[in-house]
Scaffold this motif. Structure first.
Motif, mmCIF file in Angstrom:
data_model
loop_
_atom_site.group_PDB
_atom_site.id
_atom_site.type_symbol
_atom_site.label_atom_id
_atom_site.label_comp_id
_atom_site.label_asym_id
_atom_site.label_seq_id
_atom_site.Cartn_x
_atom_site.Cartn_y
_atom_site.Cartn_z
ATOM 1 N N HIS A 120 -56.641 -93.387 -20.190
ATOM 2 C CA HIS A 120 -56.624 -91.978 -19.780
ATOM 3 C C HIS A 120 -56.626 -91.061 -20.989
ATOM 4 O O HIS A 120 -56.348 -91.473 -22.122
ATOM 5 N N TYR A 124 -60.961 -102.777 -11.148
ATOM 6 C CA TYR A 124 -61.687 -101.804 -11.963
ATOM 7 C C TYR A 124 -63.104 -102.302 -12.197
ATOM 8 O O TYR A 124 -63.349 -103.511 -12.274
ATOM 9 N N ARG A 163 -58.146 -88.728 -15.965
ATOM 10 C CA ARG A 163 -59.209 -89.723 -15.812
ATOM 11 C C ARG A 163 -60.538 -88.999 -15.636
ATOM 12 O O ARG A 163 -60.594 -87.921 -15.037
ATOM 13 N N ARG A 199 -50.618 -85.816 -11.558
ATOM 14 C CA ARG A 199 -50.669 -86.854 -10.540
ATOM 15 C C ARG A 199 -49.401 -86.985 -9.700
ATOM 16 O O ARG A 199 -48.305 -86.601 -10.127
ATOM 17 N N HIS A 202 -59.331 -97.210 -16.679
ATOM 18 C CA HIS A 202 -57.949 -97.691 -16.676
ATOM 19 C C HIS A 202 -57.109 -96.897 -17.672
ATOM 20 O O HIS A 202 -55.953 -96.561 -17.406
ATOM 21 N N THR A 243 -54.260 -92.736 -9.812
ATOM 22 C CA THR A 243 -55.240 -93.403 -10.664
ATOM 23 C C THR A 243 -56.614 -92.985 -10.154
ATOM 24 O O THR A 243 -56.721 -92.434 -9.053
ATOM 25 N N TYR A 300 -52.535 -88.459 -18.187
ATOM 26 C CA TYR A 300 -53.226 -89.336 -17.210
ATOM 27 C C TYR A 300 -54.538 -88.740 -16.689
ATOM 28 O O TYR A 300 -54.935 -88.972 -15.556
ATOM 29 N N GLY A 306 -56.325 -86.767 -12.005
ATOM 30 C CA GLY A 306 -55.088 -87.380 -12.447
ATOM 31 C C GLY A 306 -54.167 -86.600 -13.347
ATOM 32 O O GLY A 306 -53.078 -87.068 -13.666
ATOM 33 N N TRP A 324 -52.229 -97.277 -4.961
ATOM 34 C CA TRP A 324 -51.474 -96.035 -4.818
ATOM 35 C C TRP A 324 -50.207 -96.246 -3.981
ATOM 36 O O TRP A 324 -49.174 -95.632 -4.265
#
Length: 652
Positions: free
Chosen positions: A505, A457, A420, A595, A503, A627, A418, A592, A251
């Motif tokens: 989305h 991840y 998640r 974001r 990873h 993320t 994005y 996310g 981040w």
């Protein structure tokens, strides 16, 4: 409810219910489990009640499907022929398959989850499930009195907070304590211990987004999210995990949140940890957790006792088994208790529950407040709600916050992108003995051996909230006899999930009525690899713990039995399509979709949390995550929210 469907459609519905859960002659039926049909417990009436609450076009679609079944001779066909009709129709049309699948899941949910006037379901005897704990402490008196409009409501404030979960509740508390005039608007309802009856379906209806488990628009993932004052913190499983260093560095380095990788963020994490009274002394291992621990030890994998935000003095392990339906003991240190109640009683914050915010008001390019609609709980009354404030904190959750921005026409091109989900696969191990999975906190232990298995991840392995309705509906249906047999052995099973830090989305869009729709396909190559790894690890964990049978929740894969080739079974599980009609995927963590980041083309808010294109609007929930956290996100949400609250104070 006789006018919901035609007489012939209603008759086909009843026949469908008793096809999914029929009466089957069986020598071992001392409790009537095998003989009991879906209609014997009123599942058909429950389906009709559900249809009554649906939009007319959806009711018509269900009616049309029932007409098609009727035209196929469903009413007079044998059990075997009915099952074949359902299979054939599902193969003929994706739309029919979705409709039949949804109706089947609903019938199973109601047959095994619905309760009678005594608060019990007769099928629970076979499961060995005792139902709600009867010896409970007296409920606390309600602390908050939400505003109840008797006409259109116009309010002024320094800050209006939309949503009151892990992020919004904390920000409201922090800003109110700092002297700001705060108004909190919550779409859900204010619930206290007296409202928590430890019942699955009642819990979904009272405290979950859209009344319980909801599919994504593509039917690939089942979503679970909280709705109510305190948000998900009122019904989550209290698993507290600090933000991982590799996530913080990502981040900071890739998204511009530079201070998150420094001791400045540790300060927020430490404060939240302390305020929530996080500890590991309320994490008694039940038999499922013991199996997890046993398997991890045998495989040489790491196992950790879960840290939980629970008051030791009020904790009761038996009541904790129902945390997902609301904590009747009052031990849970939710944002409602820790931040919102003091904000109201000590600092004058005002709360409106049952208020859906339609849009953010903008004047001169800056935030000017919000507009929404309040609806009484019985639906009989409505009122327009306008709050004028120079600061708007949007914290309606990653499934709804982008909807507010999209309806408002602000936030830029990344709004809703994005998304998640921490998609989870589920496996069940049959241990040949009553696992009493209903006792103890759902999360008391976890395996974190593979949390960062590739490029930061990976996945966690955890257990789940014990349910009868959702558990039965999640078991893939092939034939009625096979499904009943699986449930006859339900008490011997313990479930593990593989929670993947995704990873890839999805996205959130609006439908024609202006409501949000989530979309998600698990196709990212890294996510596919990690999901396959998670499936293998769950299977091997059950095997090492001594399971005599293992079942992957997914269509088209039979259970593994002791003596079968384990490696071949793992390979077969990894061939399951990771979508509707394949592996069953769940998500309890949505992140996310609004974001933070440095680039307005790929983020909605700047690294501080304020919208790139609309000063005065701040993102205060998990939708702000650049993320995914890769962990149960509550602590990370709250630490980021504390950081955002500081930034807002600096700007005021």
């Amino acid at each position: 409810m006789t006018d919901i469907l035609s007489a012939s459609q209603t008759e086909v519905l009843r026949q469908l219910c008793d096809t999914i859960v029929p009466s089957i002659a069986h020598p071992d039926d001392t409790d009537g489990f095998w003989a009991r049909r879906a209609t014997d417990v009123g599942a058909d009436q429950g389906v009709l009640a559900t249809l009554a609450a649906m939009p007319a076009e959806q009711r018509q679609a269900v009616g049309g499907l029932l007409d098609v079944l009727g035209a196929q001779g469903f009413r007079t066909a044998s059990q075997e022929s009915r099952e074949q009709i359902l299979t054939t129709l599902s193969l003929a049309s994706a739309q029919a398959a979705a409709g039949i699948g949804s109706l089947t899941s609903l019938i199973l949910l109601l047959t095994y989850g619905a309760t009678d006037a005594t608060g019990r379901n007769p099928n629970w005897t076979r499961f060995g499930y005792p139902g709600p704990v009867t010896e409970v402490p007296p409920a606390d008196e309600p602390v908050i009195t939400p505003l109840r409009p008797d006409g259109d409501l116009d309010l002024e404030a320094d800050v209006v907070v939309v949503g009151s979960g892990a992020g919004g509740g904390l920000i409201a508390g922090r800003l109110a304590a700092g002297g700001a005039r705060v108004v909190v608007l919550e779409a859900g309802r204010y619930r206290t211990e007296a409202d928590f009856h430890q019942l699955e379906l009642a819990g979904y209806q009272a405290s979950y987004w859209r009344g319980g488990p909801q599919p994504t628009g593509d039917l690939n993932v089942t979503l679970m999210a909280g709705s109510g004052l305190g948000g998900g913190t009122v019904i989550n499983w209290t698993n507290c995990i600090r933000t991982k260093d590799w996530v913080r560095r990502q981040w900071a380095d890739e998204h511009g949140l530079t201070d998150v990788a420094t001791p400045a963020f540790d300060r927020h994490l430490d404060a939240v940890w302390r305020e929530l009274s996080v500890n590991d002394r309320c994490s008694e291992l039940n038999r499922v957790h013991e199996a997890m621990h046993r398997g991890a030890d045998a495989l040489g994998w790491s196992f950790a006792t879960v840290q939980r935000n629970s008051d030791e003095k009020r904790h009761d392990a038996a009541i904790a088994g129902h945390l997902g339906f609301g904590d009747r003991s009052g031990a849970k240190r939710s944002t409602l208790k820790v931040y919102l109640e003091p904000a109201v009683t000590e600092h004058g914050a005002r709360v409106v529950d049952g208020c859906r915010v339609e849009r953010i008001l903008v004047s001169g390019g800056r935030a000017a407040g919000v507009q929404g609609t309040w609806t009484s709980e019985d639906g009989a009354a409505q009122a327009a709600v306008t709050v004028r404030a120079p600061v708007v904190v949007l914290a309606a959750g990653a499934l709804e916050s982008p909807g507010v921005l999209l309806r408002s026409g602000i936030g830029g091109p990344a709004v809703g992108e994005y998304l998640r989900l921490h998609p989870c696969t589920v496996t069940m191990g049959d241990y040949g003995t009553d696992m009493r999975a209903w006792w103890g906190a759902p999360h008391a232990g976890l395996v974190n051996e593979f949390a960062a298995v590739e490029d930061g991840y990976g996945f966690l392995m955890e257990s789940v909230q014990y349910t009868t309705g959702l558990g039965a509906s999640a078991l893939p249906f092939s034939t009625a006899a096979e499904h009943k047999q699986a449930l006859a052995d339900y008490r011997n099973n313990g479930s593990f999930i593989g929670l993947v830090r995704d990873h890839g989305h999805g996205r959130v869009t609006l439908d024609a009525a202006g409501n949000t729709v989530a979309w998600y396909t698990l196709t990212d190559p890294l996510d596919v690899r990690n999901t396959h790894r998670a499936l293998e690890a769950q299977i091997r964990l059950h095997h090492a713990a001594g399971a005599r049978g293992i079942r992957v929740l997914g269509r088209g894969i039979p259970p593994w039995r002791y003596g079968d080739d384990l490696t071949a079974y793992i390979a077969r599980a990894q061939r399951l399509p990771l979508r509707a009609g394949g592996a069953t995927l769940f998500s309890a963590h949505q992140m996310g979709s609004c974001r933070m980041g440095a680039d307005p083309a790929t983020s909605v808010a700047d690294p501080r949390g304020e919208l790139h294109d609309t000063p005065g609007v701040w993102i205060g929930d998990a939708s702000a995550f650049p993320t995914p956290s890769g962990t149960n996100p509550m602590i990370t949400i709250m630490a980021l929210a504390a950081r955002t609250a500081e930034k807002i104070k600096e700007e005021r």
